[in-house]
Design an enzyme around this catalytic site. Structure first.
Site, PDB file in Angstrom:
ATOM      1  N   ARG A   1       8.184   4.122  -4.644  1.00 31.02           N
ATOM      2  CA  ARG A   1       8.219   3.245  -3.606  1.00 31.02           C
ATOM      3  C   ARG A   1       7.284   2.051  -3.647  1.00 31.02           C
ATOM      4  O   ARG A   1       7.584   0.800  -3.521  1.00 31.02           O
ATOM      5  CB  ARG A   1       8.145   3.794  -2.136  1.00 31.02           C
ATOM      6  CG  ARG A   1       8.320   2.688  -0.869  1.00 31.02           C
ATOM      7  CD  ARG A   1       8.241   3.390   0.359  1.00 31.02           C
ATOM      8  NE  ARG A   1       6.822   4.158   0.637  1.00 31.02           N
ATOM      9  CZ  ARG A   1       6.686   4.633   1.510  1.00 31.02           C
ATOM     10  NH1 ARG A   1       7.412   5.054   2.503  1.00 31.02           N
ATOM     11  NH2 ARG A   1       5.349   5.516   1.992  1.00 31.02           N
TER      12      ARG A   1
ATOM     13  N   TYR B   1       0.746  -1.312   0.002  1.00 30.66           N
ATOM     14  CA  TYR B   1      -0.038   0.015   0.006  1.00 30.66           C
ATOM     15  C   TYR B   1       0.721   1.148  -0.254  1.00 30.66           C
ATOM     16  O   TYR B   1       2.134   1.209   0.140  1.00 30.66           O
ATOM     17  CB  TYR B   1      -0.980  -0.042   1.150  1.00 30.66           C
ATOM     18  CG  TYR B   1      -0.446   0.100   2.509  1.00 30.66           C
ATOM     19  CD1 TYR B   1       0.490  -0.558   3.348  1.00 30.66           C
ATOM     20  CD2 TYR B   1      -0.384   1.459   3.146  1.00 30.66           C
ATOM     21  CE1 TYR B   1       1.177  -0.290   4.353  1.00 30.66           C
ATOM     22  CE2 TYR B   1       0.010   1.755   4.378  1.00 30.66           C
ATOM     23  CZ  TYR B   1       0.930   0.927   5.041  1.00 30.66           C
ATOM     24  OH  TYR B   1       1.390   1.187   6.345  1.00 30.66           O
TER      25      TYR B   1
ATOM     26  N   LYS C   1       6.487  -2.165   2.014  1.00 27.37           N
ATOM     27  CA  LYS C   1       5.170  -1.549   2.689  1.00 27.37           C
ATOM     28  C   LYS C   1       3.980  -2.715   2.366  1.00 27.37           C
ATOM     29  O   LYS C   1       3.177  -2.268   1.497  1.00 27.37           O
ATOM     30  CB  LYS C   1       4.967  -0.298   1.923  1.00 27.37           C
ATOM     31  CG  LYS C   1       4.224   0.492   2.915  1.00 27.37           C
ATOM     32  CD  LYS C   1       4.095   2.043   2.366  1.00 27.37           C
ATOM     33  CE  LYS C   1       3.080   3.017   3.145  1.00 27.37           C
ATOM     34  NZ  LYS C   1       3.151   3.221   4.352  1.00 27.37           N
TER      35      LYS C   1
ATOM     36  N   ARG D   1      -7.091 -20.965  -2.275  1.00 24.40           N
ATOM     37  CA  ARG D   1      -5.894 -20.773  -1.110  1.00 24.40           C
ATOM     38  C   ARG D   1      -5.092 -21.717  -1.396  1.00 24.40           C
ATOM     39  O   ARG D   1      -5.193 -22.827  -1.052  1.00 24.40           O
ATOM     40  CB  ARG D   1      -6.887 -20.827   0.079  1.00 24.40           C
ATOM     41  CG  ARG D   1      -5.935 -20.245   1.233  1.00 24.40           C
ATOM     42  CD  ARG D   1      -6.625 -20.200   2.754  1.00 24.40           C
ATOM     43  NE  ARG D   1      -5.615 -19.965   3.684  1.00 24.40           N
ATOM     44  CZ  ARG D   1      -4.802 -20.623   4.417  1.00 24.40           C
ATOM     45  NH1 ARG D   1      -4.762 -21.938   4.217  1.00 24.40           N
ATOM     46  NH2 ARG D   1      -3.852 -20.062   5.400  1.00 24.40           N
TER      47      ARG D   1
ATOM     48  N   GLU E   1      11.534   2.515  14.448  1.00 25.52           N
ATOM     49  CA  GLU E   1      10.790   3.485  14.133  1.00 25.52           C
ATOM     50  C   GLU E   1       9.327   3.370  14.984  1.00 25.52           C
ATOM     51  O   GLU E   1       9.406   2.665  15.846  1.00 25.52           O
ATOM     52  CB  GLU E   1      10.376   3.229  12.437  1.00 25.52           C
ATOM     53  CG  GLU E   1      10.011   2.000  12.184  1.00 25.52           C
ATOM     54  CD  GLU E   1       9.923   1.521  10.804  1.00 25.52           C
ATOM     55  OE1 GLU E   1       9.517   2.631  10.048  1.00 25.52           O
ATOM     56  OE2 GLU E   1       9.687   0.465  10.405  1.00 25.52           O
TER      57      GLU E   1
HETATM   58  N1  PMP Z   1       7.528   3.777   8.913  1.00 25.47           N
HETATM   59  C1  PMP Z   1       6.229   2.953   8.972  1.00 25.47           C
HETATM   60  C2  PMP Z   1       6.135   1.672   9.791  1.00 25.47           C
HETATM   61  C3  PMP Z   1       5.031   3.642   8.490  1.00 25.47           C
HETATM   62  O1  PMP Z   1       4.063   2.819   8.187  1.00 25.47           O
HETATM   63  C4  PMP Z   1       5.377   4.779   7.773  1.00 25.47           C
HETATM   64  C5  PMP Z   1       3.976   5.331   7.106  1.00 25.47           C
HETATM   65  N2  PMP Z   1       3.205   4.506   6.365  1.00 25.47           N
HETATM   66  C6  PMP Z   1       6.346   5.629   7.819  1.00 25.47           C
HETATM   67  C7  PMP Z   1       7.501   5.018   8.420  1.00 25.47           C
HETATM   68  C8  PMP Z   1       6.554   6.960   7.049  1.00 25.47           C
HETATM   69  O2  PMP Z   1       6.789   6.616   5.825  1.00 25.47           O
HETATM   70  P1  PMP Z   1       6.114   7.766   4.753  1.00 25.47           P
HETATM   71  O3  PMP Z   1       6.868   9.043   5.276  1.00 25.47           O
HETATM   72  O4  PMP Z   1       6.429   7.423   3.369  1.00 25.47           O
HETATM   73  O5  PMP Z   1       4.713   8.178   5.073  1.00 25.47           O
END
Ligand code: PMP
Length: 284
Positions: A52, A33, A148, A100, A180
């Site tokens: 990305r 996503y 992502k 599945r 993070e």
């Molecule tokens: N880290 C994680 C785990 C996230 O989910 C996000 C946002 N989706 C970010 C960092 C920040 O990424 P961005 O600046 O591309 O929104």
């Protein structure tokens, strides 16, 4: 107004949009996503998100059902149809529906879904003046956080742990160092130096992170991309997070203890201002 969403080529009222129960996004979290923000009816850093997205798809050998130009056109059409001035556009692509099986299906047809979230006041968020309180939690996610994917259960649990502790969010810690936030990148500031985790498979390569670090360097700030510990957070002058929806947001407390003065810091405020100014100018 009923929201209009996009699903597999069609713009539909949200209650008419449907995806198969056999979709691998639903059964295996086999999907990726992006979230792009909208300010003044325009897309912030669309090119970064598109790039990305392609990388996430490539890492999972998943087909991209749209070109970058088509994707831009869909984003813009959703902004128009839903009359979005400030808000977010959510995009999800999954490997599609198949009986599945853990093995990837042969030549699946990907599912693509986009929808808008109107958020008036996104840029003038009052939290930028007060800051966020965070707690630290163990990082229990899988090892490919640079992709992502829609596997967001642990981040969701982390947010709930934060709420239960009376905080706003959680910073995740692995081997004594912050990776993070649950849905954002994490930073500390000491003097004129900004420290944030280096890129790797341990964190998502934030699109906002890339822009903010570029602006910080242009403003003669020192940027150190390396792991930092919770002790360094406690000793920091300031802390903040970045994400496409929060932009640059101060963090004023960690595990109940104030960071720096316990109020949003000057470096954070300046970076937020530069980011919003520059990105509004470059919006498409
Ligand atoms: N880290 C994680 C785990 C996230 O989910 C996000 C946002 N989706 C970010 C960092 C920040 O990424 P961005 O600046 O591309 O929104």
């Amino acid at each position: 107004m009923t929201r209009t969403v996009y699903v597999n080529g069609d713009y539909l009222p949200e209650d008419q949009a449907k995806v198969s129960i056999f979709d691998r996004g639903f059964l295996f979290a086999d999907g990726v996503y992006e979230v792009t923000s909208v300010l003044d009816g325009k897309l912030i850093d669309f090119a970064g998100h598109a790039k990305r997205l392609q990388r996430s798809l490539d890492e999972l050998q998943m087909a991209n059902p749209v070109t970058e130009e088509e994707l831009l056109a869909i984003h813009r059409e959703l902004v128009r149809l839903n009359d979005i001035d400030e808000g977010l556009i959510y995009l999800q692509i999954t490997r599609g529906a198949a009986d599945r099986d853990f093995v990837f299906p042969k030549d699946p047809v990907p599912t693509i879904v986009l929808f808008t979230q109107s958020k008036p006041g996104l840029a003038e968020n009052p939290t930028a003046k007060t800051g966020l309180k965070v707690i630290s939690i163990e990082d229990l996610r899988w090892g490919r956080r640079d992709i992502k994917t829609v596997q967001l259960l642990y981040p969701s649990m982390g947010k709930m742990m934060a709420k239960a502790a009376g905080a706003d969010d959680a910073w995740m810690v692995e081997d004594g160092h912050v990776t993070e936030g649950t849905s954002n990148n994490a930073y500390i500031v000491k003097g004129n130096t900004i420290v944030t985790r280096n890129l790797g498979t341990e964190i998502l390569h934030g699109i906002t992170r890339a822009a903010v670090l570029r602006f910080a360097r242009e403003a003669q700030m020192v940027v150190e991309e390396r792991p930092f510990s919770l002790d360094e957070v406690q000793a920091a002058d300031e802390a903040f997070i970045t994400s496409a929806s929060a932009f640059v947001m101060p963090v004023v407390e960690m595990d109940g203890a104030p960071i720096g003065s316990g109020a949003p810091g000057k470096v954070t405020a300046r970076l937020r201002e530069i980011y919003l100014d520059e990105m509004r100018k470059a919006a498409v």
